[in-house]
Scaffold this active site. Structure first.
Site, mmCIF file in Angstrom:
data_model
loop_
_atom_site.group_PDB
_atom_site.id
_atom_site.type_symbol
_atom_site.label_atom_id
_atom_site.label_comp_id
_atom_site.label_asym_id
_atom_site.label_seq_id
_atom_site.Cartn_x
_atom_site.Cartn_y
_atom_site.Cartn_z
ATOM 1 N N ASN A 11 53.976 44.469 15.572
ATOM 2 C CA ASN A 11 54.941 45.209 16.390
ATOM 3 C C ASN A 11 55.846 45.989 15.427
ATOM 4 O O ASN A 11 56.690 45.404 14.763
ATOM 5 C CB ASN A 11 55.752 44.211 17.234
ATOM 6 C CG ASN A 11 56.850 44.886 18.027
ATOM 7 O OD1 ASN A 11 56.928 46.118 18.082
ATOM 8 N ND2 ASN A 11 57.698 44.077 18.654
ATOM 9 N N TRP A 12 55.636 47.291 15.391
ATOM 10 C CA TRP A 12 56.380 48.112 14.416
ATOM 11 C C TRP A 12 57.829 48.340 14.834
ATOM 12 O O TRP A 12 58.637 48.838 14.050
ATOM 13 C CB TRP A 12 55.686 49.469 14.228
ATOM 14 C CG TRP A 12 54.333 49.389 13.580
ATOM 15 C CD1 TRP A 12 53.694 48.252 13.134
ATOM 16 C CD2 TRP A 12 53.443 50.480 13.296
ATOM 17 N NE1 TRP A 12 52.468 48.570 12.610
ATOM 18 C CE2 TRP A 12 52.285 49.940 12.692
ATOM 19 C CE3 TRP A 12 53.506 51.854 13.504
ATOM 20 C CZ2 TRP A 12 51.208 50.725 12.289
ATOM 21 C CZ3 TRP A 12 52.429 52.652 13.104
ATOM 22 C CH2 TRP A 12 51.298 52.085 12.495
ATOM 23 N N LYS A 13 58.148 48.055 16.087
ATOM 24 C CA LYS A 13 59.505 48.310 16.612
ATOM 25 C C LYS A 13 59.893 49.771 16.308
ATOM 26 O O LYS A 13 59.041 50.650 16.415
ATOM 27 C CB LYS A 13 60.493 47.292 16.038
ATOM 28 C CG LYS A 13 60.009 45.852 16.264
ATOM 29 C CD LYS A 13 61.023 44.803 15.959
ATOM 30 C CE LYS A 13 60.424 43.421 16.193
ATOM 31 N NZ LYS A 13 61.369 42.335 15.991
ATOM 32 N N HIS A 97 59.869 41.973 25.595
ATOM 33 C CA HIS A 97 60.284 41.529 24.260
ATOM 34 C C HIS A 97 61.762 41.144 24.304
ATOM 35 O O HIS A 97 62.541 41.755 25.049
ATOM 36 C CB HIS A 97 60.053 42.654 23.238
ATOM 37 C CG HIS A 97 60.212 42.182 21.831
ATOM 38 N ND1 HIS A 97 61.439 42.013 21.250
ATOM 39 C CD2 HIS A 97 59.295 41.793 20.907
ATOM 40 C CE1 HIS A 97 61.277 41.560 20.012
ATOM 41 N NE2 HIS A 97 59.982 41.411 19.784
ATOM 42 N N GLU A 99 64.118 41.772 22.442
ATOM 43 C CA GLU A 99 65.039 42.883 22.169
ATOM 44 C C GLU A 99 65.226 43.743 23.425
ATOM 45 O O GLU A 99 66.312 44.270 23.659
ATOM 46 C CB GLU A 99 64.514 43.708 20.977
ATOM 47 C CG GLU A 99 64.739 42.956 19.672
ATOM 48 C CD GLU A 99 63.678 43.180 18.606
ATOM 49 O OE1 GLU A 99 62.937 44.171 18.672
ATOM 50 O OE2 GLU A 99 63.600 42.325 17.686
ATOM 51 N N GLU A 171 58.092 33.872 21.405
ATOM 52 C CA GLU A 171 58.916 34.329 20.287
ATOM 53 C C GLU A 171 60.308 33.724 20.418
ATOM 54 O O GLU A 171 61.149 34.263 21.169
ATOM 55 C CB GLU A 171 59.028 35.858 20.309
ATOM 56 C CG GLU A 171 57.700 36.568 20.185
ATOM 57 C CD GLU A 171 57.853 37.975 19.593
ATOM 58 O OE1 GLU A 171 57.133 38.268 18.636
ATOM 59 O OE2 GLU A 171 58.696 38.749 20.064
ATOM 60 N N GLY A 177 63.238 38.018 12.957
ATOM 61 C CA GLY A 177 63.929 38.792 11.929
ATOM 62 C C GLY A 177 64.945 37.983 11.132
ATOM 63 O O GLY A 177 65.766 38.540 10.414
ATOM 64 N N SER A 217 59.349 35.730 12.355
ATOM 65 C CA SER A 217 59.294 35.529 10.910
ATOM 66 C C SER A 217 57.942 35.012 10.410
ATOM 67 O O SER A 217 57.877 34.160 9.529
ATOM 68 C CB SER A 217 60.430 34.607 10.450
ATOM 69 O OG SER A 217 61.685 35.203 10.735
ATOM 70 N N GLY A 238 56.569 41.162 13.268
ATOM 71 C CA GLY A 238 57.479 42.296 13.193
ATOM 72 C C GLY A 238 57.548 42.813 11.762
ATOM 73 O O GLY A 238 56.660 43.533 11.287
ATOM 74 N N GLY A 239 58.590 42.411 11.036
ATOM 75 C CA GLY A 239 58.854 42.911 9.683
ATOM 76 C C GLY A 239 57.639 42.916 8.761
ATOM 77 O O GLY A 239 57.370 43.912 8.073
HETATM 78 P P1 13P Z 1 59.802 39.382 12.831
HETATM 79 O O1 13P Z 1 58.384 39.071 12.427
HETATM 80 O O2 13P Z 1 60.415 40.498 12.066
HETATM 81 O O3 13P Z 1 60.638 38.132 12.876
HETATM 82 O O4 13P Z 1 59.737 39.926 14.365
HETATM 83 C C1 13P Z 1 59.032 39.219 15.310
HETATM 84 C C2 13P Z 1 58.913 40.027 16.542
HETATM 85 O O5 13P Z 1 59.888 40.272 17.230
HETATM 86 C C3 13P Z 1 57.575 40.550 16.905
HETATM 87 O O6 13P Z 1 57.562 41.086 18.186
#
Ligand code: 13P
Length: 258
Positions: A11-13, A97, A99, A171, A177, A217, A238-239
């Site tokens: 997920n590149w956000k 999600h 967020e 999640e 993050g 993470s 994510g990251g």
């Molecule tokens: P991180 O891997 O950066 O913690 O993010 C997870 C995430 O929200 C994937 O959708």
């Protein structure tokens, strides 16, 4: 029991630009050529979808959006429909999600409509659920997960239909993050609960088949341990999905045959 093919999703956000996206996809493609026992998926921002569709052409990489609207069309400034995503080459869409829930006020009611629309349109919904830190500390994790599942899948429950193409991503908000991953045991416990709930609600056939991903993470250092858990069928990263140095070892985690 049926084998569930693992999914490694990035997920590149709101990250990367077109040039870095192309470089990253080129690296992922080299790896994916040699991987047949797992599915790899990327979820770029909306405006990059059509370009990324070209970048991944002739590869087995799947394309996902990060969100969508619940209606077919209409006066919804700034929104994107399921059919637009399909036209842009998406096979999957991330919905609910944390967020979106926490920063943009999305409720289970909206998410339910979105999951239903994705399902009807033939784009696979990746439904995200997870408790926050205070809920975990107060011992409310299972209650929160149950209520998110009941709320986000309300239409299916009421209409007695089966969301056969559903993918769930657990999640925990406190792990996103933050560098603080759920331990494999903590994640497994919740995944097992989710699978049980799916079985009780939609029947054992679906609960045996449905893929439940973990997100929060995920790194090269913890992927194998997470994937060794019986109810973890993949990861939503994510990251660490933003650069090849981290994402490729995650894709290539050692699979323990069980
Ligand atoms: P991180 O891997 O950066 O913690 O993010 C997870 C995430 O929200 C994937 O959708």
């Amino acid at each position: 029991m049926e084998k569930r093919i693992p999914i490694i999703a990035g997920n590149w956000k709101m990250h990367l630009n077109l040039a870095s996206a192309k470089e990253l996809i080129d690296e992922i493609k080299k790896t994916v050529m040699h991987t047949r026992d797992r599915e790899v998926l990327v979820a770029p921002p909306f405006v990059y979808l059509i370009s990324v569709r070209e970048f991944i052409a002739d590869s087995a990489i799947y394309l996902s959006a990060q969100n969508m609207h619940w209606d077919e069309k209409g006066a919804y400034t700034g929104e994107i429909s399921a059919s637009m995503l399909i036209e842009a080459g998406c096979t999957h869409v991330i919905l609910g999600h944390s967020e979106r829930r926490h920063l943009f006020g999305e409720t289970d009611d909206f998410i339910d409509l979105k999951v239903k629309m994705a399902h009807q349109s033939g784009i696979k919904p990746i439904l995200c659920i997870g408790e926050d830190l205070s809920q975990r500390e107060n011992g409310e994790t299972f209650e929160v997960i149950k209520s998110q599942l009941e709320g986000s899948l309300k239409s299916f429950i009421e209409q007695r239909t089966t969301p056969y193409d559903l993918i769930i991503a657990y999640e925990p908000v406190w792990a996103i993050g933050t560098g603080q991953t759920a331990t494999p045991d903590q994640a497994q416990e919740v995944h097992c609960f989710i699978r049980q709930w799916i079985g009780d609600t939609f029947g054992r056939e679906l609960s045996g088949k449905i893929r439940i991903l973990y997100g929060g993470s995920v790194k090269p250092a913890n992927i194998s341990e997470l994937m060794a858990q019986p109810d973890i069928d993949g990861v939503l990263v994510g990251g660490a999905s933003l650069n090849a140095e981290q994402f490729i070892p995650i894709i290539n985690y050692d699979k323990k045959e069980g």
